[in-house]
Design an enzyme around this catalytic site. Structure first.
Site, PDB file in Angstrom:
ATOM      1  N   GLU A 112       0.826  -1.209   0.000  1.00  0.00           N
ATOM      2  CA  GLU A 112       0.000   0.000   0.000  1.00  0.00           C
ATOM      3  C   GLU A 112       0.859   1.258   0.000  1.00  0.00           C
ATOM      4  O   GLU A 112       1.975   1.256   0.503  1.00  0.00           O
ATOM      5  CB  GLU A 112      -0.899   0.017   1.246  1.00  0.00           C
ATOM      6  CG  GLU A 112      -1.968  -1.053   1.189  1.00  0.00           C
ATOM      7  CD  GLU A 112      -2.805  -1.159   2.460  1.00  0.00           C
ATOM      8  OE1 GLU A 112      -3.997  -1.477   2.328  1.00  0.00           O
ATOM      9  OE2 GLU A 112      -2.286  -0.947   3.563  1.00  0.00           O
ATOM     10  N   CYS A 125       3.323   8.510   1.026  1.00  0.00           N
ATOM     11  CA  CYS A 125       3.953   7.616   1.993  1.00  0.00           C
ATOM     12  C   CYS A 125       4.051   6.255   1.300  1.00  0.00           C
ATOM     13  O   CYS A 125       3.035   5.671   0.920  1.00  0.00           O
ATOM     14  CB  CYS A 125       3.064   7.545   3.232  1.00  0.00           C
ATOM     15  SG  CYS A 125       3.606   6.346   4.461  1.00  0.00           S
ATOM     16  N   CYS A 132       7.001  -6.680   7.012  1.00  0.00           N
ATOM     17  CA  CYS A 132       8.149  -6.111   7.720  1.00  0.00           C
ATOM     18  C   CYS A 132       8.671  -7.152   8.700  1.00  0.00           C
ATOM     19  O   CYS A 132       7.900  -7.894   9.293  1.00  0.00           O
ATOM     20  CB  CYS A 132       7.726  -4.857   8.486  1.00  0.00           C
ATOM     21  SG  CYS A 132       9.109  -3.977   9.266  1.00  0.00           S
ATOM     22  N   CYS A 136       7.544  -4.967  15.553  1.00  0.00           N
ATOM     23  CA  CYS A 136       7.121  -4.054  16.629  1.00  0.00           C
ATOM     24  C   CYS A 136       5.659  -4.384  16.965  1.00  0.00           C
ATOM     25  O   CYS A 136       4.809  -4.402  16.075  1.00  0.00           O
ATOM     26  CB  CYS A 136       7.253  -2.601  16.174  1.00  0.00           C
ATOM     27  SG  CYS A 136       8.930  -2.201  15.603  1.00  0.00           S
ATOM     28  N   CYS A 139       2.452  -2.300  15.693  1.00  0.00           N
ATOM     29  CA  CYS A 139       2.341  -1.940  14.275  1.00  0.00           C
ATOM     30  C   CYS A 139       1.707  -3.079  13.485  1.00  0.00           C
ATOM     31  O   CYS A 139       2.137  -4.226  13.579  1.00  0.00           O
ATOM     32  CB  CYS A 139       3.727  -1.627  13.727  1.00  0.00           C
ATOM     33  SG  CYS A 139       3.747  -1.272  11.955  1.00  0.00           S
ATOM     34  N   SER A 244      12.431   5.927  14.700  1.00  0.00           N
ATOM     35  CA  SER A 244      11.288   5.490  15.497  1.00  0.00           C
ATOM     36  C   SER A 244      11.789   5.052  16.869  1.00  0.00           C
ATOM     37  O   SER A 244      12.203   3.914  17.045  1.00  0.00           O
ATOM     38  CB  SER A 244      10.579   4.329  14.795  1.00  0.00           C
ATOM     39  OG  SER A 244      10.035   4.797  13.577  1.00  0.00           O
ATOM     40  N   HIS A 246      10.245   5.783  20.245  1.00  0.00           N
ATOM     41  CA  HIS A 246       9.079   5.320  21.006  1.00  0.00           C
ATOM     42  C   HIS A 246       9.256   5.232  22.509  1.00  0.00           C
ATOM     43  O   HIS A 246       8.269   5.132  23.230  1.00  0.00           O
ATOM     44  CB  HIS A 246       8.536   3.994  20.454  1.00  0.00           C
ATOM     45  CG  HIS A 246       8.145   4.071  19.024  1.00  0.00           C
ATOM     46  ND1 HIS A 246       7.344   5.074  18.533  1.00  0.00           N
ATOM     47  CD2 HIS A 246       8.483   3.301  17.947  1.00  0.00           C
ATOM     48  CE1 HIS A 246       7.187   4.914  17.231  1.00  0.00           C
ATOM     49  NE2 HIS A 246       7.878   3.860  16.848  1.00  0.00           N
ATOM     50  N   ASN A 320      -2.315   4.701  16.634  1.00  0.00           N
ATOM     51  CA  ASN A 320      -3.438   4.344  15.771  1.00  0.00           C
ATOM     52  C   ASN A 320      -3.853   2.917  16.075  1.00  0.00           C
ATOM     53  O   ASN A 320      -3.004   2.064  16.331  1.00  0.00           O
ATOM     54  CB  ASN A 320      -3.031   4.482  14.303  1.00  0.00           C
ATOM     55  CG  ASN A 320      -2.789   5.925  13.913  1.00  0.00           C
ATOM     56  OD1 ASN A 320      -3.669   6.775  14.094  1.00  0.00           O
ATOM     57  ND2 ASN A 320      -1.607   6.235  13.418  1.00  0.00           N
ATOM     58  N   CYS A 363      -0.213   5.863  10.250  1.00  0.00           N
ATOM     59  CA  CYS A 363       1.027   5.215  10.693  1.00  0.00           C
ATOM     60  C   CYS A 363       0.755   3.875  11.358  1.00  0.00           C
ATOM     61  O   CYS A 363      -0.043   3.791  12.286  1.00  0.00           O
ATOM     62  CB  CYS A 363       1.751   6.080  11.712  1.00  0.00           C
ATOM     63  SG  CYS A 363       2.144   7.704  11.131  1.00  0.00           S
TER      64      CYS A 363
HETATM   65  N1  SAH Z   1      10.003   0.683   9.694  1.00  0.00           N
HETATM   66  C1  SAH Z   1      10.195   2.109   9.633  1.00  0.00           C
HETATM   67  C2  SAH Z   1       9.258   2.750   8.645  1.00  0.00           C
HETATM   68  C3  SAH Z   1       7.800   2.740   9.063  1.00  0.00           C
HETATM   69  S1  SAH Z   1       7.372   4.352   9.510  1.00  0.00           S
HETATM   70  C4  SAH Z   1      10.053   2.694  11.008  1.00  0.00           C
HETATM   71  O1  SAH Z   1       9.549   2.019  11.887  1.00  0.00           O
HETATM   72  O2  SAH Z   1      10.487   3.818  11.214  1.00  0.00           O
HETATM   73  C5  SAH Z   1       5.895   4.140  10.351  1.00  0.00           C
HETATM   74  C6  SAH Z   1       5.917   4.894  11.655  1.00  0.00           C
HETATM   75  O3  SAH Z   1       4.666   4.665  12.312  1.00  0.00           O
HETATM   76  C7  SAH Z   1       6.995   4.368  12.579  1.00  0.00           C
HETATM   77  O4  SAH Z   1       7.488   5.398  13.387  1.00  0.00           O
HETATM   78  C8  SAH Z   1       6.199   3.396  13.421  1.00  0.00           C
HETATM   79  O5  SAH Z   1       6.823   3.099  14.626  1.00  0.00           O
HETATM   80  C9  SAH Z   1       4.915   4.140  13.599  1.00  0.00           C
HETATM   81  N2  SAH Z   1       3.807   3.274  13.989  1.00  0.00           N
HETATM   82  C10 SAH Z   1       3.703   1.947  13.840  1.00  0.00           C
HETATM   83  N3  SAH Z   1       2.541   1.494  14.327  1.00  0.00           N
HETATM   84  C11 SAH Z   1       1.888   2.571  14.797  1.00  0.00           C
HETATM   85  C12 SAH Z   1       0.615   2.757  15.396  1.00  0.00           C
HETATM   86  N4  SAH Z   1      -0.200   1.723  15.609  1.00  0.00           N
HETATM   87  N5  SAH Z   1       0.256   4.007  15.742  1.00  0.00           N
HETATM   88  C13 SAH Z   1       1.076   5.061  15.512  1.00  0.00           C
HETATM   89  N6  SAH Z   1       2.286   4.938  14.934  1.00  0.00           N
HETATM   90  C14 SAH Z   1       2.693   3.711  14.581  1.00  0.00           C
END
Ligand code: SAH
Length: 375
Positions: A112, A125, A132, A136, A139, A244, A246, A320, A363
């Site tokens: 997507e 995006c 992946c 995490c 996600c 990322s 967190h 999200n 995200c």
């Molecule tokens: N793998 C890379 C690229 C993905 S970017 C990375 O992690 O940086 C997507 C971003 O959204 C990342 O910062 C990820 O941690 C964040 N993300 C993942 N799941 C999410 C969620 N449920 N709510 C908000 N952000 C989220």
């Protein structure tokens, strides 16, 4: 004494691929494109013509290219611009200003991309991998594991499609220019380094060799693969780096971002500093705000202390929702307190909007299924 590090080998191994995606000229650098032209008996100048159609006019159908002799067009289509991505469906929200596209690749794999029009810019995006391997837990993309790496052609094709949608006025508000690209869709860009870099060059090279989008308008987001960040620093293309993070503490980050067992918070931040020193660019720290997990005042305090003398900006992302996750977004008052504390350290902080949430396009929500994507 050297610290023993687990070898997360699987994460970096190229998953087995049954049928390789067709070779596309966007997989090659400009010299390689010329060489390919000559290899199939065409003069080298044809490579520039082809690039102009693709990167300047966003046209990938050689049958319509009148400056290429009719009897050559089928050969050019086969060798230079085989169709790599096919639109399965589009879902829109925000009165059409946010649009999630589901693409089928040559082997049936789905990915997507999300296109977002704002008043001052339009951003796509894009995905760098199908699935992946970073796992995490909050996600959606990580839950299905890694299916495969995308090729540079497949990554670039998502950007060219977005540029075409903008140029043809398909978004409300009329014709516009695609101004920003973020590697924040499915996948970990640093775990597919070479294809991502070829794509970055395709995006940033001036026309006709590329799309001519400024490096500063391209963001590469990573979970913190230090070797990748260091390599990117040496490329000489000052894209925006997003990390990322967190959470500022290793104990929690080991669970939220499992690759932390290999590269700790401090090592990741030091790599981002090296990137910033070399490129002069401020980097972003992405921080998904998860209720009662990583949103406590003491964590904001620790984050502020870690970042106060660094060239970093914090982007808080209200969590999200994802299928099966027990976690939710932070309470507004906790988020506000988190911001307030960071600001006392002079750390710039913004809260990201939740664009695309209604269409599972925000995200961490990209999972690329024809069934679960709302329509
Ligand atoms: N793998 C890379 C690229 C993905 S970017 C990375 O992690 O940086 C997507 C971003 O959204 C990342 O910062 C990820 O941690 C964040 N993300 C993942 N799941 C999410 C969620 N449920 N709510 C908000 N952000 C989220």
């Amino acid at each position: 004494m050297a610290i023993e590090r687990p070898e997360l080998k699987l994460v970096f191994d190229e998953p087995k691929q049954k049928v390789k995606p067709p070779k596309h000229f966007a997989d090659l650098d400009p010299e390689g494109r010329k060489a390919l032209a000559e290899e199939i008996g065409l003069p080298a100048f044809r490579a520039k013509q082809i690039a102009t159609h693709f990167f300047t006019h966003y046209n990938d159908d050689p049958e319509t290219w009148t400056d290429i002799p009719k009897d050559l067009r089928a050969l050019v289509a086969e060798k230079f611009t085989p169709k790599l991505i096919t639109l399965v469906k589009s879902v829109t929200t925000d009165s059409g200003k946010t649009r999630k596209d589901l693409w089928r690749l040559h082997d049936g794999v789905l990915v997507e991309s999300v296109l977002m029009r704002y008043t001052d810019r339009t951003t796509v995006c894009i995905s760098s991998q199908a699935g992946c391997g970073m796992n995490c837990p909050f996600c959606a993309t990580g839950q299905g594991g890694l299916t495969r790496n995308l090729t540079a052609g497949e990554i670039t094709a998502q950007v060219v499609a977005a540029a075409r949608i903008c140029a043809e006025g398909e978004l409300p508000g009329g014709e516009t220019r695609l101004s920003n690209v973020v590697f924040m869709g499915m996948g970990e860009p640093m775990a597919n380094y070479n294809a991502v870099m070829r794509s970055v060059r395709n995006i940033t090279a001036p026309q006709p060799d590329g799309l001519g989008i400024g490096a500063r308008s391209v963001t590469v987001s990573t979970v913190g693969l230090v070797n990748g960040i260091d390599k990117l620093r040496d490329e000489g293309i000052p894209v925006t780096l997003a990390v990322s993070l967190h959470t500022p503490d290793d104990e929690l980050r080991d669970t939220l971002v499992p690759i932390n067992s290999r590269w700790k918070v401090k090592e990741v931040l030091d790599a981002a500093d090296r990137y910033s020193d070399k490129t002069g660019r401020r980097y972003s720290i992405e921080y998904a705000m998860i209720k009662d997990i990583n949103d406590q005042a003491w964590r904001s305090d620790l984050l502020g202390r870690l970042l106060k003398n660094r060239n970093a900006h914090v982007n808080l992302i209200p969590l999200n929702p994802t299928p099966g996750s027990k976690w939710t977004a932070s309470r507004p008052q906790d988020e506000a307190e988190f911001v307030r504390i960071l600001e006392t350290y002079g750390v710039p902080v913004t809260v990201r909007d939740t664009r695309g949430r209604e269409i599972d396009g925000a995200c961490g929500q990209l999972a690329a299924s024809e069934i679960t994507s709302s329509s």
